[in-house]
Every structure is written in C-alpha cells, then in structure tokens.
Scaffold this active site. Structure first.
Site, PDB file in Angstrom:
ATOM      1  N   LYS A  33       0.852  -1.180   0.000  1.00  0.00           N
ATOM      2  CA  LYS A  33       0.000   0.000   0.000  1.00  0.00           C
ATOM      3  C   LYS A  33       0.892   1.236   0.000  1.00  0.00           C
ATOM      4  O   LYS A  33       1.697   1.425   0.908  1.00  0.00           O
ATOM      5  CB  LYS A  33      -0.910  -0.011   1.224  1.00  0.00           C
ATOM      6  CG  LYS A  33      -1.781   1.227   1.348  1.00  0.00           C
ATOM      7  CD  LYS A  33      -2.771   1.096   2.501  1.00  0.00           C
ATOM      8  CE  LYS A  33      -3.554   2.364   2.706  1.00  0.00           C
ATOM      9  NZ  LYS A  33      -4.502   2.247   3.823  1.00  0.00           N
ATOM     10  N   LYS A  92      -2.224  -1.530  -3.762  1.00  0.00           N
ATOM     11  CA  LYS A  92      -3.094  -0.363  -3.668  1.00  0.00           C
ATOM     12  C   LYS A  92      -2.268   0.900  -3.738  1.00  0.00           C
ATOM     13  O   LYS A  92      -1.274   0.978  -3.028  1.00  0.00           O
ATOM     14  CB  LYS A  92      -3.831  -0.430  -2.331  1.00  0.00           C
ATOM     15  CG  LYS A  92      -4.683   0.766  -2.040  1.00  0.00           C
ATOM     16  CD  LYS A  92      -5.318   0.648  -0.692  1.00  0.00           C
ATOM     17  CE  LYS A  92      -6.013   1.954  -0.396  1.00  0.00           C
ATOM     18  NZ  LYS A  92      -6.434   2.048   0.963  1.00  0.00           N
TER      19      LYS A  92
HETATM   20  C1  PBG Z   1      -7.406   3.238   5.667  1.00  0.00           C
HETATM   21  C2  PBG Z   1      -7.704   3.210   4.224  1.00  0.00           C
HETATM   22  C3  PBG Z   1      -7.562   4.216   3.236  1.00  0.00           C
HETATM   23  C4  PBG Z   1      -8.097   3.698   2.050  1.00  0.00           C
HETATM   24  C5  PBG Z   1      -8.519   2.402   2.334  1.00  0.00           C
HETATM   25  N1  PBG Z   1      -8.252   2.107   3.659  1.00  0.00           N
HETATM   26  C6  PBG Z   1      -7.079   5.602   3.345  1.00  0.00           C
HETATM   27  C7  PBG Z   1      -5.706   5.897   3.717  1.00  0.00           C
HETATM   28  O1  PBG Z   1      -4.854   5.016   3.884  1.00  0.00           O
HETATM   29  O2  PBG Z   1      -5.446   7.091   3.900  1.00  0.00           O
HETATM   30  C8  PBG Z   1      -8.211   4.413   0.735  1.00  0.00           C
HETATM   31  C9  PBG Z   1      -9.255   3.920  -0.210  1.00  0.00           C
HETATM   32  C10 PBG Z   1      -9.605   4.846  -1.323  1.00  0.00           C
HETATM   33  O3  PBG Z   1      -8.970   5.894  -1.539  1.00  0.00           O
HETATM   34  O4  PBG Z   1     -10.569   4.535  -2.047  1.00  0.00           O
HETATM   35  N2  PBG Z   1      -6.091   3.201   6.040  1.00  0.00           N
END
Ligand code: PBG
Length: 324
Positions: free
Chosen positions: A193, A246
């Site tokens: 991520k 992601k």
């Molecule tokens: C939580 C999380 C996030 C997303 C999914 N889980 C936001 C982040 O890490 O700031 C983003 C999903 C999206 O942008 O559609 N940590």
C-alpha cells in the site's frame, strides 16, 4: 508482412480474440457503514457512493446479488465525538462494523464479507496507529489491530483486511485469530500500500484524514518496486490468504510483478477513490466518455494479473456486463 488487422476487423472478431474477460465475480464493492436507521448520506467527494446505515446496506446488497456481485469490503465511519486517541470504538464488542457483518451474514450467508482493519477512522488524530510524539508506534498498534480483527471475526467476517501498513500486522492478527478459535477466518493483506495522493476523496468518505503530518512513515514510497514485492512476501510468510496492491491503476507494474512472482496467490487491487474520481471528473468536464474509460481502466487492472478488483464502479460495470 503480418496481418494483425484481421484480428480486429469487427466487434465479433475482436470479442473472439479477447484474452481477458471481466465478470461481476471479479469485483469487491466497498461500503461505508454509519450508525442509525435509514441513513443514506451523500459523499460530495466520491460521486455515486454513499455512507449507508446497516438497514440500507442490506437493501443494497440484494441489488448487488442481482448483479452477481458477492464480495463486499466494509469501512466503519464514526461520528467525531466517538473517536479517541486509542480507537476504543474499533475494539468494543458489538462495534458498528461487527454489527454490520452480523446483519449481512444473517441475511445473506453466502456473500463474502471483508472488513477493513485500521485505526485511522477511529482515532481523533486520524493516524493508522498509536501516536507517540510525531510518529506512529508500530508494535503498540499491533494488539489493537488484532483485537479489532477479532471483533469482526466473531461477528462472522470471512476476511479481515489490515490496511494500516504496520510491520507484522498480518502475523499479529493471524496469531490472535488462531488462538481464539477463528482459524478459518482469512486475512486479506493490504500488502503493498503506497502513500498516495489518490486517497484524497476517500478520506472525506471515511472521515479519516490525519490531523497532522502524513502517512509516509508507514505507507510505501512510490519510488520503489522491489520493496513492494518484499512487503508481499512478508505478508504471505505471516499467513495472508490473499494479498493486495493499492492503488491499482497507478501501480499496474507492481500488480504484474506480484502476479509473476506469486501466480498461485489470489491478488486483489484497490481502484482507489482518486483514481475513480479522475474518470468521473473528466467525464463530467466533457473530456471523455465515462463508460468506455471505466472499462478500459478495469480491464487494464485485470490484465496486469489481478484476480479481484475493489472498485466503486462495481455496480455500474456489473450492470453493463450483464446487459451485454
Ligand atoms: C485506511 C484506508 C484508506 C483507504 C482504504 N483504507 C485511506 C488511507 O490510507 O489514507 C483508501 C481507499 C480509497 O482511496 O478509495 N487506512
């Protein structure tokens, strides 16, 4: 001379020569769960997506089932007054997400329910772990994530999906689930991520923007590639059943490399809020046609080697796929 144009002479021929197909089965649809009854809150930053109370999620899921979508990812969205330094609401028995899981599994036992496991929607500072000074303490965060995951497992979640990017989060969760008798609850690791600007619209949807600093000390720097594979390897070693990259659209190379290295591991990709809104906003500005741009993007993600695509477009795409 090779004659490739024969392969694309008309729609029928193009269809016959397609190497990839997209199905409702490929999609995981996200829900933003809010407390209360009959709530359907517009999310201005995330067009056509709503925060829904549990009763409305149950209605929406029937729509999805009719479109042959059977996998859902749940995010809890809390009122700010319930947020605390240590994310107390996230680990309470009968918390919002646990209640949603229970209601969904009771009504639709055959759908796959995945829960997001992260502190950012539950803390008053909006970071994904326990804050100490100006940093997030990795190891002190792990038991909270594990307990949060356990509360979802007890409610009947099929998968828990840790997204906080703490080192060892999959192992901490796996160990607690196993020792508590939830060996069959699976883990979907948000393995690679990246710290991404494309999460912007989501943070409005989930009310989870950090109140200070950014997430660059725990989410990955986008100038790496091998490190992403190392993160995936670590998650697999820690017991992840499925892994994820992601964002998706901006990280197709990482998806492809991950699939090449782990062909037998189910790979999910999160087509994130900013990537979704790029298409929506461009279409609204009259710069492109939304539906072909949507399919081109979803196919690109699939072609990269993805098994499951988490996307806000799931319903729109499924509707069109079924009609054709
Ligand atoms: C939580 C999380 C996030 C997303 C999914 N889980 C936001 C982040 O890490 O700031 C983003 C999903 C999206 O942008 O559609 N940590």
């Amino acid at each position: 001379m090779k004659r490739f144009r024969n392969l694309r002479i008309n729609q029928n021929t193009r269809d016959k020569n397609a190497e990839f197909s997209l199905n409702s089965d490929d999609f995981i649809y996200p829900y933003f769960v809010v407390d209360g009854k009959n709530k359907k809150n517009i999310i201005p930053s995330l067009k056509d997506v709503y925060q829904l109370s549990i009763d409305n999620i149950l209605i929406d899921i029937q729509e999805c089932i009719d479109l042959r979508i059977n996998k859902f990812l749940l995010f809890g969205v809390l009122e700010s007054k319930l947020k605390t330094e240590f994310a107390d609401e996230a680990v309470k028995p009968n918390n919002l997400v646990a209640n949603a899981v229970e209601a969904i599994k009771q009504k639709y036992p055959n759908v796959i329910v995945i829960t997001d496991v992260c502190m950012c929607g539950y803390t008053d500072h909006g970071h994904c772990g326990i804050v100490e000074g100006d940093t997030v303490n990795n190891d002190k965060t792990l038991p909270i994530l594990a307990n949060m995951a356990l509360s979802h497992a007890k409610a009947g979640a099929d998968f828990v999906a840790p997204s906080s990017m703490m080192d060892g989060q999959v192992l901490a969760i796996r160990e607690l689930l196993d020792k508590s008798g939830y060996k069959s609850t699976k883990v979907l690791g948000y393995s690679a991520k990246f710290a991404s600007s494309f999460y912007g619209p989501f943070r409005d949807a989930a009310g989870s923007a950090p109140s200070f600093g950014d997430r660059k000390t725990y989410q990955m720097d986008y100038r790496v590639s091998q490190q992403a594979i190392n993160e995936v390897t670590a998650d697999i070693e820690e017991g992840a059943d499925w892994v994820m990259v992601k964002p998706a659209h901006t990280y197709l190379d990482i998806l492809a490399k991950t699939k090449l290295k782990y062909p037998n591991k189910k790979l999910a990709a999160y087509h994130v809020s900013g990537e979704y809104m790029l298409i929506k906003a461009a279409a609204e500005a009259g710069l492109l046609d939304e539906i072909p741009a949507m399919f081109e993007t979803l196919y690109a993600i699939k072609r990269a080697g993805t098994d499951y695509i988490i996307t806000y477009y799931a319903k729109k795409a499924a509707k069109l796929l079924i009609a054709n």
